[in-house]
Design a protein around this motif. Sequence first.
Motif, PDB file in Angstrom:
ATOM      1  N   VAL A 123      37.305  50.562  41.102  1.00  0.00           N
ATOM      2  CA  VAL A 123      37.592  49.851  39.861  1.00  0.00           C
ATOM      3  C   VAL A 123      38.021  48.453  40.270  1.00  0.00           C
ATOM      4  CG1 VAL A 123      39.146  49.681  37.874  1.00  0.00           C
ATOM      5  CG2 VAL A 123      38.304  51.925  38.600  1.00  0.00           C
ATOM      6  N   LEU A 124      37.405  47.435  39.644  1.00  0.00           N
ATOM      7  CA  LEU A 124      37.726  46.055  39.967  1.00  0.00           C
ATOM      8  C   LEU A 124      37.886  45.272  38.668  1.00  0.00           C
ATOM      9  CD1 LEU A 124      36.416  43.986  42.806  1.00  0.00           C
ATOM     10  CD2 LEU A 124      36.256  42.995  40.542  1.00  0.00           C
ATOM     11  N   ILE A 125      38.981  44.541  38.570  1.00  0.00           N
ATOM     12  CA  ILE A 125      39.270  43.693  37.413  1.00  0.00           C
ATOM     13  C   ILE A 125      39.502  42.288  37.944  1.00  0.00           C
ATOM     14  CG2 ILE A 125      40.942  43.208  35.572  1.00  0.00           C
ATOM     15  CD1 ILE A 125      41.529  46.264  35.534  1.00  0.00           C
ATOM     16  N   SER A 126      38.854  41.283  37.331  1.00  0.00           N
ATOM     17  CA  SER A 126      39.016  39.916  37.833  1.00  0.00           C
ATOM     18  C   SER A 126      38.999  38.902  36.694  1.00  0.00           C
ATOM     19  CB  SER A 126      37.922  39.591  38.853  1.00  0.00           C
ATOM     20  OG  SER A 126      36.646  39.740  38.286  1.00  0.00           O
ATOM     21  N   ASN A 127      39.483  37.700  37.006  1.00  0.00           N
ATOM     22  CA  ASN A 127      39.525  36.637  36.001  1.00  0.00           C
ATOM     23  C   ASN A 127      38.278  35.756  36.040  1.00  0.00           C
ATOM     24  OD1 ASN A 127      40.128  35.308  38.386  1.00  0.00           O
ATOM     25  ND2 ASN A 127      41.770  34.077  37.510  1.00  0.00           N
ATOM     26  N   ASN A 174      41.996  30.293  44.408  1.00  0.00           N
ATOM     27  CA  ASN A 174      43.135  31.024  43.833  1.00  0.00           C
ATOM     28  C   ASN A 174      42.804  31.845  42.595  1.00  0.00           C
ATOM     29  OD1 ASN A 174      45.546  31.364  45.029  1.00  0.00           O
ATOM     30  ND2 ASN A 174      46.562  29.647  44.055  1.00  0.00           N
ATOM     31  N   ASN A 175      41.575  32.302  42.454  1.00  0.00           N
ATOM     32  CA  ASN A 175      41.272  33.210  41.365  1.00  0.00           C
ATOM     33  C   ASN A 175      41.845  34.581  41.692  1.00  0.00           C
ATOM     34  OD1 ASN A 175      39.822  31.784  39.287  1.00  0.00           O
ATOM     35  ND2 ASN A 175      38.285  31.395  40.855  1.00  0.00           N
ATOM     36  N   LYS A 176      42.011  35.404  40.663  1.00  0.00           N
ATOM     37  CA  LYS A 176      42.713  36.674  40.848  1.00  0.00           C
ATOM     38  C   LYS A 176      41.776  37.853  40.625  1.00  0.00           C
ATOM     39  CE  LYS A 176      47.005  34.775  39.050  1.00  0.00           C
ATOM     40  NZ  LYS A 176      46.683  33.668  38.201  1.00  0.00           N
ATOM     41  N   HIS A 177      42.076  38.923  41.357  1.00  0.00           N
ATOM     42  CA  HIS A 177      41.388  40.184  41.124  1.00  0.00           C
ATOM     43  C   HIS A 177      42.283  41.339  41.552  1.00  0.00           C
ATOM     44  CE1 HIS A 177      40.569  39.971  45.413  1.00  0.00           C
ATOM     45  NE2 HIS A 177      40.195  41.239  45.369  1.00  0.00           N
ATOM     46  N   PHE A 178      42.012  42.468  40.960  1.00  0.00           N
ATOM     47  CA  PHE A 178      42.653  43.722  41.341  1.00  0.00           C
ATOM     48  C   PHE A 178      41.537  44.702  41.619  1.00  0.00           C
ATOM     49  CE2 PHE A 178      43.405  48.053  39.971  1.00  0.00           C
ATOM     50  CZ  PHE A 178      44.435  48.419  40.812  1.00  0.00           C
ATOM     51  N   SER A 179      41.645  45.423  42.726  1.00  0.00           N
ATOM     52  CA  SER A 179      40.654  46.469  42.976  1.00  0.00           C
ATOM     53  C   SER A 179      41.308  47.643  43.681  1.00  0.00           C
ATOM     54  CB  SER A 179      39.485  45.934  43.802  1.00  0.00           C
ATOM     55  OG  SER A 179      39.884  45.661  45.121  1.00  0.00           O
ATOM     56  N   LYS A 213      46.818  38.188  30.788  1.00  0.00           N
ATOM     57  CA  LYS A 213      47.512  37.060  30.166  1.00  0.00           C
ATOM     58  C   LYS A 213      46.807  35.741  30.448  1.00  0.00           C
ATOM     59  CE  LYS A 213      52.173  38.935  29.841  1.00  0.00           C
ATOM     60  NZ  LYS A 213      53.574  38.802  30.287  1.00  0.00           N
ATOM     61  N   GLU A 214      46.389  35.547  31.693  1.00  0.00           N
ATOM     62  CA  GLU A 214      45.702  34.312  32.043  1.00  0.00           C
ATOM     63  C   GLU A 214      44.397  34.169  31.264  1.00  0.00           C
ATOM     64  OE1 GLU A 214      43.015  32.661  35.636  1.00  0.00           O
ATOM     65  OE2 GLU A 214      44.964  33.463  36.254  1.00  0.00           O
ATOM     66  N   MET A 260      37.494  38.374  30.814  1.00  0.00           N
ATOM     67  CA  MET A 260      37.936  39.127  31.978  1.00  0.00           C
ATOM     68  C   MET A 260      36.736  39.967  32.393  1.00  0.00           C
ATOM     69  SD  MET A 260      41.362  41.426  32.413  1.00  0.00           S
ATOM     70  CE  MET A 260      40.834  42.883  31.538  1.00  0.00           C
ATOM     71  N   TYR A 261      36.643  40.288  33.661  1.00  0.00           N
ATOM     72  CA  TYR A 261      35.487  41.028  34.164  1.00  0.00           C
ATOM     73  C   TYR A 261      35.940  42.369  34.722  1.00  0.00           C
ATOM     74  CZ  TYR A 261      33.044  36.683  33.523  1.00  0.00           C
ATOM     75  OH  TYR A 261      32.496  35.565  32.956  1.00  0.00           O
ATOM     76  N   LEU A 262      35.190  43.400  34.387  1.00  0.00           N
ATOM     77  CA  LEU A 262      35.479  44.753  34.831  1.00  0.00           C
ATOM     78  C   LEU A 262      34.256  45.307  35.548  1.00  0.00           C
ATOM     79  CD1 LEU A 262      37.235  47.350  34.795  1.00  0.00           C
ATOM     80  CD2 LEU A 262      36.185  47.873  32.576  1.00  0.00           C
TER      81      LEU A 262
END
Length: 145
Positions: free
Chosen positions: A4-8, A24-29, A131-132, A140-142
């Motif tokens: 699972v990946l979530i990014s701005n 400096n872009n953000k992501h969670f995976s 929030k961003e 937002m991208y999933l």
Amino acid sequence: MSEVLISNVSFYDKDYFNEFLKNNNKHFSIGSPADFWVSFYKDLLREVINDEVDESFRDRELGNKQIKQIQKVFERELENKLPDIESIPEAGGPINEVIEWKGQEYRLCLSLTKPISRQVSDFYKIISICKECLLESKPMYLSIE
């Protein structure tokens, strides 16, 4: 692989170094070998995108409504975990991250022996991405594999 990946910003059409480290872009995976956690995050996302979590897709663009729903889900989960953080003695390991939530500071030990702190950090990161994206009126991208 399960992930699972979530990014701005869209993730898969970018050069990781330039886009996420340099700009400096953000992501969670989260992915294999943490398959249990992938299922956990998919179940949370199921509240927003229903059975689509069982499909594979990359860089699905989410609009404001879905971003707000995801933010609510992860804020709820964060709120449920924060009381557990307060009960963990600081002697349990080094403080790797400090987050502020509703005017209170939380000191997180992100060692493998503190999975609750890791979850709180992950939830906080996802909320920050939401929030961003909402603040800057961008999608937002999933991605789910």
